[in-house]
Design a protein around this motif. Structure first.
Motif, PDB file in Angstrom:
ATOM      1  N   ASP A  35       0.822  -1.208   0.000  1.00 46.38           N
ATOM      2  CA  ASP A  35       0.000   0.000   0.000  1.00 46.38           C
ATOM      3  C   ASP A  35       0.854   1.255   0.000  1.00 46.38           C
ATOM      4  O   ASP A  35       0.516   2.251  -0.670  1.00 46.38           O
ATOM      5  N   GLU A  36       1.963   1.255   0.736  1.00 40.06           N
ATOM      6  CA  GLU A  36       2.828   2.437   0.773  1.00 40.06           C
ATOM      7  C   GLU A  36       3.497   2.670  -0.582  1.00 40.06           C
ATOM      8  O   GLU A  36       3.582   3.812  -1.051  1.00 40.06           O
ATOM      9  N   ALA A  38       2.292   1.664  -3.456  1.00 41.24           N
ATOM     10  CA  ALA A  38       1.222   2.050  -4.382  1.00 41.24           C
ATOM     11  C   ALA A  38       0.860   3.515  -4.216  1.00 41.24           C
ATOM     12  O   ALA A  38       0.618   4.225  -5.199  1.00 41.24           O
ATOM     13  N   ALA A  39       0.823   4.004  -2.968  1.00 40.57           N
ATOM     14  CA  ALA A  39       0.514   5.419  -2.747  1.00 40.57           C
ATOM     15  C   ALA A  39       1.608   6.322  -3.300  1.00 40.57           C
ATOM     16  O   ALA A  39       1.325   7.415  -3.794  1.00 40.57           O
ATOM     17  N   THR A  44      -2.668   1.020  -7.582  1.00 42.77           N
ATOM     18  CA  THR A  44      -3.261   0.215  -6.525  1.00 42.77           C
ATOM     19  C   THR A  44      -2.254  -0.807  -6.013  1.00 42.77           C
ATOM     20  O   THR A  44      -1.251  -1.117  -6.673  1.00 42.77           O
ATOM     21  N   ASP A 204      -8.214   8.711  -1.799  1.00 47.39           N
ATOM     22  CA  ASP A 204      -8.098   7.732  -2.877  1.00 47.39           C
ATOM     23  C   ASP A 204      -6.626   7.510  -3.228  1.00 47.39           C
ATOM     24  O   ASP A 204      -5.840   8.455  -3.286  1.00 47.39           O
ATOM     25  N   PRO A 205      -6.206   6.252  -3.467  1.00 50.39           N
ATOM     26  CA  PRO A 205      -4.800   6.012  -3.816  1.00 50.39           C
ATOM     27  C   PRO A 205      -4.400   6.596  -5.166  1.00 50.39           C
ATOM     28  O   PRO A 205      -3.225   6.838  -5.413  1.00 50.39           O
ATOM     29  N   ASP A 206      -5.356   6.839  -6.049  1.00 48.73           N
ATOM     30  CA  ASP A 206      -5.073   7.417  -7.367  1.00 48.73           C
ATOM     31  C   ASP A 206      -6.063   8.538  -7.637  1.00 48.73           C
ATOM     32  O   ASP A 206      -7.058   8.348  -8.348  1.00 48.73           O
TER      33      ASP A 206
END
Length: 421
Positions: A35-36, A38-39, A44, A204-206
């Motif tokens: 997750d880190e 991806a951020a 994602t 939101d990640p994107d």
């Protein structure tokens, strides 16, 4: 044709990535989660897992960001020492802080008592320093105290996102529609909706993908064909090759056009393209194959290129296309202010309508009858009754009697006594 292919191959060599196992090792060495990463890259967590397993490979802008991120991770263990053990990247970041300590004074003063705090030998031990530094650093290094930078507010974060993605989204919407006004309108609508739902967009990640999906949906809405201002496309590009490319792209169906732009123009991989177009991965792949075949029939450059090279050449052609119209969006402050004014207008209209409904309800309650009043029965016609008429004409007998009564007006018994004539 040949120079474009060589340019593509040189770019691929410059953007070479480590092997999938090395990508995973660098992430685990830095003690980072999917997750880190991806951020940081803007994708994602499932995409990062797919890249590390080797099932898919990053493309386009995401490839450059991922390559730069891995390069930074690879540089951290080199500064700290030999790589290999997890946690050395964080230790290296902690070891960088005491490097600014003032050196020990030269001369006789160097033989005096050493000041309290970590010594030079202690600074060579990252584990002890990482524990002692948060307590001792404020006293030893008053000038090197960390500066607390205030976190940007929602407006600043929105303006940064708008400055980063608005121009690219306007260009993409233009390639989808061929109309400048519709492209700019779609981008503004998407960012206004993003500002109205900013907490969701910020988490939101994107966020760019969130806004891009809204802009694409608005730009490809079939209802725009009924608007007078959007019935005809704008002025075509000046270059003949750009005109051919734009006409070929607009000849595709909306679903195929969006798939080609996301995969070849934006640089998303096939699973992300399928997710954004709300389709399965095989469906997105079939759309891409058919779209490439249709474009190859219309674009001479694509017809002479093998299938495995068409995607790279098409990405170069889309990047090099120069529209004949200006696609600069309005400033972020204007877009954000327009959305806020529109929200206030709708709020006031809603409150006014609610007040009118309340007043009408109160007036109805006050003027409504308190008891039941039955309605009057409607009249009914009755047959068989003779019509009302005036006096009838006298007969001869009745006329004589009438004259006799008038001729003998005397009253009393003598009136009825017979007379002898």
């Amino acid at each position: 044709m040949t120079p474009s292919v060589e340019t593509t191959s040189s770019e691929d060599s410059e953007l070479s990535l480590p092997a999938p196992k090395e990508r995973r090792r660098l992430r685990e060495a830095a003690e980072l989660t999917h997750d880190e990463v991806a951020a940081a890259v803007g994708v994602t967590a499932a995409t990062i897992r797919s890249w590390e397993s080797g099932r898919t490979a990053p493309r386009g802008r995401k490839r450059e960001l991922y390559m730069q991120f891995l390069a930074r991770l690879a540089a951290l263990p080199q500064e700290a020492g030999p790589a290999g053990a997890p946690g050395e990247a964080k230790t290296a970041r902690a070891a960088e802080e005491p490097a600014a300590d003032p050196p020990a004074p030269d001369g006789p003063a160097a033989d005096g008592p050493t000041p309290a705090g970590p010594t030079a030998d202690a600074r060579t031990q990252p584990d002890e320093l990482s524990v002692d530094l948060p307590v001792e650093a404020p006293d030893l290094l008053p000038d090197e105290a960390p500066v607390k930078v205030p976190a940007p507010g929602p407006a600043d974060a929105f303006d940064a996102l708008y400055a980063h993605a608005a121009h690219d989204l306007a260009r993409q919407a233009y390639l989808l529609t061929g109309r400048r006004s519709l492209a700019l309108e779609a981008v503004e609508k998407a960012f206004v909706q993003a500002w109205d739902r900013w907490p969701e967009v910020a988490a939101d990640p994107d966020p760019v993908g969130w806004v891009r999906a809204i802009a694409y949906e608005y730009a490809l809405s079939p209802w725009h064909r009924f608007r007078r201002a959007h019935r005809h496309p704008d002025k075509p590009p000046a270059e003949p090759a750009d005109r051919i490319l734009l006409d070929a792209l607009l000849s595709l169906s909306p679903a195929h056009r969006r798939t080609v732009l996301l995969y070849d123009g934006v640089g998303l991989d096939l699973p992300d393209t399928a997710a954004e177009t709300e389709a399965t991965t095989p469906t997105a792949g079939n759309r891409l194959v058919h779209a490439h075949a249709d474009l190859a029939d219309r674009i001479p450059e694509l017809a002479d290129v093998p299938l495995e090279k068409q995607s790279a050449l098409l990405r170069d052609l889309l990047t090099a296309l120069r529209p004949a119209v200006d696609l600069d969006p309005r400033p972020a402050v204007v877009v954000r202010g327009g959305g806020e004014r529109r929200t206030r207008t709708w709020t006031r209209a809603t409150l006014s309508l609610t007040a009118m409904i309340a007043v009408s309800t109160a007036y109805t309650v006050m003027t409504a009858p308190t008891h039941y009043e039955p309605p009057l029965a409607p009249g009914e016609s009755v047959s068989g009754v003779p019509p009302l008429a005036g006096p009838q004409q006298l007969t001869e007998r009745s006329r004589k009697l009438h004259d006799k009564l008038l001729a003998d007006p005397e009253a009393g018994p003598a009136r009825i006594a017979p007379k002898v004539e």
